[in-house]
Design a protein around this motif. Structure first.
Motif, PDB file in Angstrom:
ATOM      1  N   GLU A  79     -21.820  60.400  10.319  1.00 45.16           N
ATOM      2  CA  GLU A  79     -23.111  60.344   9.164  1.00 45.16           C
ATOM      3  C   GLU A  79     -23.361  58.931  10.329  1.00 45.16           C
ATOM      4  O   GLU A  79     -24.741  58.412   9.915  1.00 45.16           O
ATOM      5  N   GLN A  86     -14.387  59.005   4.250  1.00 42.87           N
ATOM      6  CA  GLN A  86     -15.367  59.853   4.323  1.00 42.87           C
ATOM      7  C   GLN A  86     -17.028  59.787   3.339  1.00 42.87           C
ATOM      8  O   GLN A  86     -16.840  58.469   3.090  1.00 42.87           O
ATOM      9  N   HIS A  87     -17.807  59.779   3.797  1.00 45.95           N
ATOM     10  CA  HIS A  87     -19.368  59.315   3.577  1.00 45.95           C
ATOM     11  C   HIS A  87     -19.429  59.629   1.765  1.00 45.95           C
ATOM     12  O   HIS A  87     -19.492  58.502   1.640  1.00 45.95           O
ATOM     13  N   GLU A  88     -18.960  60.530   1.228  1.00 45.95           N
ATOM     14  CA  GLU A  88     -18.577  60.751   0.078  1.00 45.95           C
ATOM     15  C   GLU A  88     -18.045  59.193  -0.830  1.00 45.95           C
ATOM     16  O   GLU A  88     -18.362  59.298  -1.861  1.00 45.95           O
ATOM     17  N   HIS A  89     -17.348  58.936   0.106  1.00 47.61           N
ATOM     18  CA  HIS A  89     -16.348  57.567  -1.122  1.00 47.61           C
ATOM     19  C   HIS A  89     -17.551  56.632  -0.922  1.00 47.61           C
ATOM     20  O   HIS A  89     -16.888  55.597  -1.828  1.00 47.61           O
ATOM     21  N   PRO A 126     -24.522  52.951  -2.701  1.00 43.52           N
ATOM     22  CA  PRO A 126     -23.345  53.333  -2.420  1.00 43.52           C
ATOM     23  C   PRO A 126     -23.176  51.832  -1.384  1.00 43.52           C
ATOM     24  O   PRO A 126     -24.106  50.743  -0.720  1.00 43.52           O
ATOM     25  N   SER A 185     -18.818  63.454   6.681  1.00 45.83           N
ATOM     26  CA  SER A 185     -20.072  63.451   5.548  1.00 45.83           C
ATOM     27  C   SER A 185     -18.933  65.562   5.640  1.00 45.83           C
ATOM     28  O   SER A 185     -19.033  66.367   6.446  1.00 45.83           O
ATOM     29  N   ASN A 214     -13.533  66.998   3.055  1.00 42.94           N
ATOM     30  CA  ASN A 214     -12.732  66.207   2.457  1.00 42.94           C
ATOM     31  C   ASN A 214     -10.999  66.090   3.472  1.00 42.94           C
ATOM     32  O   ASN A 214     -10.448  66.168   4.384  1.00 42.94           O
ATOM     33  N   HIS A 238      -9.213  55.353  -1.047  1.00 39.70           N
ATOM     34  CA  HIS A 238     -11.112  55.814  -0.943  1.00 39.70           C
ATOM     35  C   HIS A 238     -10.642  55.325   1.248  1.00 39.70           C
ATOM     36  O   HIS A 238     -11.676  54.906   1.537  1.00 39.70           O
TER      37      HIS A 238
END
Length: 180
Positions: free
Chosen positions: A27, A72-75, A88, A101, A104, A148
């Protein structure tokens, strides 16, 4: 005591740990041309085998376990939430080289991943936060990043890496028995 789902068979757990059928996506890419300066976002970068990302000031030794860092993008949203932010956190503020992304990342420790058509990384360990997170994110930044912080990796094979490249988990390499 047996777990109802797993039974007594430890091989089922090992099999599940090794099963990562999904793919991820690059990403964001960032380098630090100068120490302690903001990261520069790039659409693509040359990844140098067993070295570093081209243009980055860091010059890890060949064979090093921290030649590139991933988060991790989600973090990004999770860290922002811990800081009370509504948007974010911008990737460059976390001072990691790659944002991925769809996977895990913690499940990839000690595994190899292919990014795009050329680059292969071996995930070597966790990238724990440092005191710079307090400077960058403000009070609580260090604790917001705990758990994270992402991962470190060794560059097994270099090449050109681009934002949007697919990240694939490679088959685990079987361990060679001692004395073989």
């Amino acid at each position: 005591m047996a777990f109802p789902f797993f039974g007594d068979d430890k091989s089922k757990i090992a099999q599940m740990l090794a099963t990562l059928p999904q793919q991820g996506r690059v990403e964001w890419i960032g380098i630090r041309p100068v120490r302690r300066e903001p990261l520069v976002s790039l659409p693509e970068v040359a990844v140098l085998t067993d070295r570093h990302l081209a243009g980055d000031h860091a010059r890890p030794k060949p064979g090093g376990k921290r030649q590139v860092t991933l988060v991790q993008h989600e973090h990004l949203a999770a860290v922002a939430g811990y800081l009370g932010l509504t948007e974010p956190v911008a990737p460059g503020r976390l001072r990691r080289n790659l944002v991925v992304s769809g996977l895990n990342l913690l499940a990839l420790k000690n595994r190899r991943v292919q990014l795009g058509d050329e680059v292969i990384l071996e995930i070597t360990g966790e990238c724990h936060p440092c005191s710079r997170m307090e400077e960058e994110l403000g009070p609580g930044g260090y604790n917001a990043m705990r758990g994270h912080g992402g991962l470190t990796a060794h560059i097994v094979r270099g090449g050109v890496l681009r934002v949007g490249d697919v990240v694939r988990v490679l088959a685990a390499v079987p361990a060679v028995p001692a004395g073989a």
